[in-house]
Design a protein around this motif. Structure first.
Motif, mmCIF file in Angstrom:
data_model
loop_
_atom_site.group_PDB
_atom_site.id
_atom_site.type_symbol
_atom_site.label_atom_id
_atom_site.label_comp_id
_atom_site.label_asym_id
_atom_site.label_seq_id
_atom_site.Cartn_x
_atom_site.Cartn_y
_atom_site.Cartn_z
ATOM 1 N N ALA A 213 0.835 -1.208 0.000
ATOM 2 C CA ALA A 213 0.000 0.000 0.000
ATOM 3 C C ALA A 213 0.866 1.253 0.000
ATOM 4 N N ARG A 214 2.004 1.186 0.680
ATOM 5 C CA ARG A 214 2.925 2.324 0.694
ATOM 6 C C ARG A 214 3.426 2.627 -0.715
ATOM 7 N N LYS A 215 3.789 1.593 -1.447
ATOM 8 C CA LYS A 215 4.253 1.796 -2.818
ATOM 9 C C LYS A 215 3.149 2.414 -3.666
ATOM 10 N N LEU A 216 1.941 1.879 -3.560
ATOM 11 C CA LEU A 216 0.830 2.389 -4.367
ATOM 12 C C LEU A 216 0.539 3.843 -4.048
ATOM 13 N N SER A 217 0.642 4.224 -2.787
ATOM 14 C CA SER A 217 0.382 5.619 -2.416
ATOM 15 C C SER A 217 1.418 6.557 -3.032
ATOM 16 N N LEU A 218 2.676 6.099 -3.101
ATOM 17 C CA LEU A 218 3.724 6.915 -3.723
ATOM 18 C C LEU A 218 3.502 7.040 -5.228
ATOM 19 N N VAL A 219 3.082 5.941 -5.856
ATOM 20 C CA VAL A 219 2.782 5.985 -7.290
ATOM 21 C C VAL A 219 1.665 6.981 -7.559
ATOM 22 N N THR A 220 0.628 6.947 -6.726
ATOM 23 C CA THR A 220 -0.506 7.863 -6.886
ATOM 24 C C THR A 220 -0.066 9.309 -6.707
ATOM 25 N N LYS A 221 0.733 9.563 -5.679
ATOM 26 C CA LYS A 221 1.215 10.926 -5.434
ATOM 27 C C LYS A 221 2.104 11.420 -6.563
ATOM 28 N N SER A 222 2.857 10.511 -7.163
ATOM 29 C CA SER A 222 3.775 10.925 -8.235
ATOM 30 C C SER A 222 3.021 11.453 -9.448
ATOM 31 N N LYS A 223 1.743 11.104 -9.562
ATOM 32 C CA LYS A 223 0.929 11.557 -10.690
ATOM 33 C C LYS A 223 0.186 12.847 -10.391
ATOM 34 N N ASP A 224 0.240 13.301 -9.144
ATOM 35 C CA ASP A 224 -0.400 14.563 -8.785
ATOM 36 C C ASP A 224 0.407 15.735 -9.339
ATOM 37 N N ILE B 34 12.206 -4.464 7.842
ATOM 38 C CA ILE B 34 11.392 -4.029 8.985
ATOM 39 C C ILE B 34 11.390 -5.103 10.052
ATOM 40 N N ALA B 35 11.278 -6.371 9.647
ATOM 41 C CA ALA B 35 11.298 -7.473 10.615
ATOM 42 C C ALA B 35 12.621 -7.511 11.372
ATOM 43 N N SER B 36 13.703 -7.171 10.694
ATOM 44 C CA SER B 36 15.020 -7.185 11.345
ATOM 45 C C SER B 36 15.133 -6.128 12.431
ATOM 46 N N ALA B 37 14.292 -5.087 12.340
ATOM 47 C CA ALA B 37 14.350 -3.978 13.299
ATOM 48 C C ALA B 37 13.279 -4.083 14.384
ATOM 49 N N LEU B 38 12.587 -5.207 14.466
ATOM 50 C CA LEU B 38 11.463 -5.310 15.397
ATOM 51 C C LEU B 38 11.889 -5.264 16.866
ATOM 52 N N TRP C 278 0.119 -1.647 11.139
ATOM 53 C CA TRP C 278 1.465 -1.580 10.570
ATOM 54 C C TRP C 278 1.739 -0.257 9.849
ATOM 55 N N THR C 279 0.704 0.394 9.338
ATOM 56 C CA THR C 279 0.892 1.548 8.457
ATOM 57 C C THR C 279 1.793 2.638 9.041
ATOM 58 N N PRO C 280 1.591 3.095 10.302
ATOM 59 C CA PRO C 280 2.491 4.147 10.806
ATOM 60 C C PRO C 280 3.944 3.701 10.931
ATOM 61 N N ILE C 281 4.163 2.420 11.215
ATOM 62 C CA ILE C 281 5.537 1.923 11.298
ATOM 63 C C ILE C 281 6.182 1.940 9.915
ATOM 64 N N VAL C 282 5.443 1.487 8.916
ATOM 65 C CA VAL C 282 5.964 1.487 7.548
ATOM 66 C C VAL C 282 6.269 2.914 7.101
ATOM 67 N N GLU C 283 5.401 3.851 7.428
ATOM 68 C CA GLU C 283 5.617 5.244 7.030
ATOM 69 C C GLU C 283 6.871 5.826 7.678
ATOM 70 N N ILE C 284 7.161 5.428 8.917
ATOM 71 C CA ILE C 284 8.333 5.950 9.630
ATOM 72 C C ILE C 284 9.633 5.400 9.050
ATOM 73 N N VAL C 285 9.681 4.092 8.803
ATOM 74 C CA VAL C 285 10.960 3.472 8.438
ATOM 75 C C VAL C 285 11.173 3.331 6.934
ATOM 76 N N ALA C 286 10.108 3.455 6.128
ATOM 77 C CA ALA C 286 10.261 3.278 4.677
ATOM 78 C C ALA C 286 11.289 4.223 4.052
ATOM 79 N N PRO C 287 11.412 5.485 4.513
ATOM 80 C CA PRO C 287 12.423 6.370 3.903
ATOM 81 C C PRO C 287 13.861 5.857 4.031
ATOM 82 N N PHE C 288 14.112 4.900 4.939
ATOM 83 C CA PHE C 288 15.452 4.329 5.064
ATOM 84 C C PHE C 288 15.732 3.287 3.984
ATOM 85 N N CYS C 289 14.766 3.021 3.131
ATOM 86 C CA CYS C 289 14.899 1.925 2.169
ATOM 87 C C CYS C 289 16.031 2.141 1.172
#
Length: 588
Positions: free
Chosen positions: A449-460, A488-492, A521-532
């Motif tokens: 869902a995080r990826k899809l949200s970024l794809v959607t925003k990229s078209k704005d 993310i699992a490695s950082a649990l 899970w969504t707020p955790i993904v939003e916090i750590v995803a920029p480290f990808c």
């Protein structure tokens, strides 16, 4: 009467993918795919500079890849725009021939994987589709012929000496009608066959007719090599391969067919074939059985073993068969069910009936808004009629592999998770629970869902920030969602602020549905995803090098640790919902 259009309209979950939705739906019809969310996350391109490539689907298990251009008309028209069919020439050239460095960043990982699969043979058939919701036309057909020529030249130039099957199709109303009709019948191979037989006899009952005989093993060899898994459309399992050990029955079948073909009939348990119709026939001194349609209800392992021989079996090799015809849907269901449950089946080739999967299905019955079939795909009907409660078995296996720190397996060995004893016992064992599956599966969904949200925003109009742009660049790598789940699992331990001896003991409450779990899970993904971005090194030459994965994941883990104080509030809130079972609790 149900049509492909009504089935497609009912798939409201695909609306978010715009014109590409029809391409995903076509994949579901053609290949029986249940989990289009994960397919979309891996296969769809996401920007205007896509070089006329809307979708690239790669399936190593089926040895097939699909390049597609998609178009959906909101108005009734006589035909689809022919120029979009010609765009496939551009797509083929960029994906197969141009230097990887010349490709737009969004296509590099996809093109590299496709080319590698064509070189190493893990993709033997390449399909190129123009998918739309309008009638087929001569104008588009003419363009398709040009694409066929371009594809043949591209493959000859880029992959000399490689034997790659190709199919270029206009997938419009007629083709979608055909594929949808296939999903309404358990028999997908609808050819007419005339098979020489030594003799036979008929059996009849109120709801079925059957003919008992023996057929040449070379007939099965030929049909398997032509139709592959479509032969098993009424079967609960596909062919699972063979290993060179005496304990492996498939290897034994192959050895008997090759070394003592005259004894094959007496050694083999036989097959049950479901057909649309059959007719015994005598021509002089020879006897034949004419059949229309063919699905192997019981005997996938025999057929697959014969079909994978180096050469056709000797004419003396015969296989005992029961050929059954019936139009009664309940009888068909019972034939399929009972023919695959009468004999004891080893866990190595049929997981859905082992005790682990039986227990998991019982546990899932107590979880809200969740359904789990445990080791088997639901078939074409489930593929086109979305069940929002369903956790598809193959995706569950991938999620468990990813959260267990095996993203390479999750990304590249979807079927092998079930077929390999080594993989299966690692991810599905006495410690695996339904609640942990929800925990792992919902993390994967939150990442997608995080990826899809970024794809959607990229078209704005406002576009993405620099940080989000780099994040989307990461997600364009094949296998990125599985790698981020592992990271993310490695950082649990940092996120939960406690030691975790075994990630399989983590879960949310039994009352937590998969949808609710994804929201946790969504707020955790939003916090750590920029480290990808720290995970990019793992994609050097594709997501294959375990050492590079470990190295990049450790860097990601360190960044999460270094920012733990700043994110302490969010981490504590998430930790409130996570249960860490002790070994004693897990055993109960």
């Amino acid at each position: 009467m149900s049509t492909w259009k009504s089935a497609f309209t009912a798939r409201t979950d695909l609306n978010r993918y715009g014109d590409n939705a029809i391409g995903l739906f076509a994949l579901a019809l053609r290949f029986g795919l249940e989990d289009l969310e994960t397919v979309a996350a891996e296969s769809l391109t996401d920007g205007s500079d896509d070089k006329k490539v809307d979708l690239v689907y790669i399936d190593r298990d089926e040895s097939v890849a699909v390049i597609a251009q998609c178009y959906t008309s909101t108005k009734a028209r006589d035909s689809a725009p022919a120029n979009k069919a010609s765009d496939l020439n551009t797509a083929v050239a960029w994906l197969l021939q141009r230097s990887i460095d010349d490709l737009p960043e969004r296509l590099r990982s996809t093109a590299a994987e496709l080319r590698e699969c064509l070189i190493d043979g893990s993709v033997a058939d390449l399909h190129v589709w123009y998918v739309h919701n309008l009638p087929e036309s001569s104008n588009v057909h003419n363009e398709i012929l040009t694409v066929e020529s371009s594809l043949a030249l591209a493959l000859k130039s880029a992959f000399p000496g490689k034997e790659i099957g190709t199919q270029v199709l206009e997938v419009g109303n007629a083709k979608l009608d055909e594929w949808y009709a296939d999903t309404q019948s358990p028999i997908l191979v609808t050819d007419h066959f005339t098979i020489p037989i030594p003799d036979g006899f008929q059996m009849r009952a109120a709801n079925w007719d059957a003919y008992v005989t023996a057929i040449p093993a070379k007939f099965l060899y030929t049909q398997y090599r032509k139709h592959k898994a479509r032969l098993f459309s009424a079967n609960v399992r596909d062919y699972l391969g063979s290993r060179k050990t005496d304990a492996n029955i498939n290897y034994g079948i192959k050895r008997t067919a090759a070394d003592t073909p005259g004894d094959f009939w007496v050694y083999n348990n036989g097959l049950t074939l479901l057909v649309n119709d059959y007719t015994p026939e005598v021509r002089g001194a020879r006897k034949y059985l004419k059949i229309h349609g063919l699905s192997i209800v019981n005997g996938a392992q025999t057929t697959g073993a014969l079909g994978s021989l180096d050469r056709s079996p000797h004419q003396t090799a015969l296989v005992p068969v029961r050929v059954v015809k019936t139009t009664d849907s309940e009888t068909i269901f019972n034939i399929i069910q009972y023919n695959n449950s009468q004999n004891k089946i080893a866990a190595a080739d049929f997981r859905s009936r082992d005790r682990i999967q039986k227990r998991l299905r019982e546990e899932f019955a107590r979880i809200p808004d969740a359904e789990y079939q445990g080791g088997r795909r639901g078939g074409h009907a489930d593929a086109i009629k979305r069940n929002p409660r369903l956790l598809p078995s193959y995706t569950v296996g991938q999620a468990l592999a990813a959260i267990a720190q095996d993203p390479v397996v999750a990304s590249n060995e979807k079927s092998n998770i079930w077929a390999s004893d080594k993989h299966y016992s690692k991810y599905f064992n006495d410690e695996t629970t339904a609640t942990h599956i929800v925990f792992a599966y919902s993390l994967l969904r939150a990442v997608e869902a995080r990826k899809l949200s970024l794809v959607t925003k990229s078209k704005d109009a406002q576009g993405l920030t620099e940080v989000h742009t780099r994040e989307l660049e990461f997600f364009r790598n094949r296998g990125a969602t599985f790698l981020l789940v592992s990271a993310i699992a490695s950082a649990l331990e940092t996120i939960l602020i406690r030691r975790i001896p075994n990630v399989a003991r983590l879960s949310f409450s039994r009352q937590c549905s998969p949808a609710k779990a994804e929201k946790l899970w969504t707020p955790i993904v939003e916090i750590v995803a920029p480290f990808c971005q720290q995970l990019q090194e793992a994609f050097t030459h594709g997501l294959k090098n375990v050492d590079l994965v470990k190295k990049s994941v450790q860097t990601f883990q360190s960044l999460v640790q270094s920012t733990a104080t700043a994110n302490a509030s969010a981490f504590r809130e998430f930790a409130k919902h996570v249960k860490v079972k002790t070994q004693a609790e897990q055993a109960r």
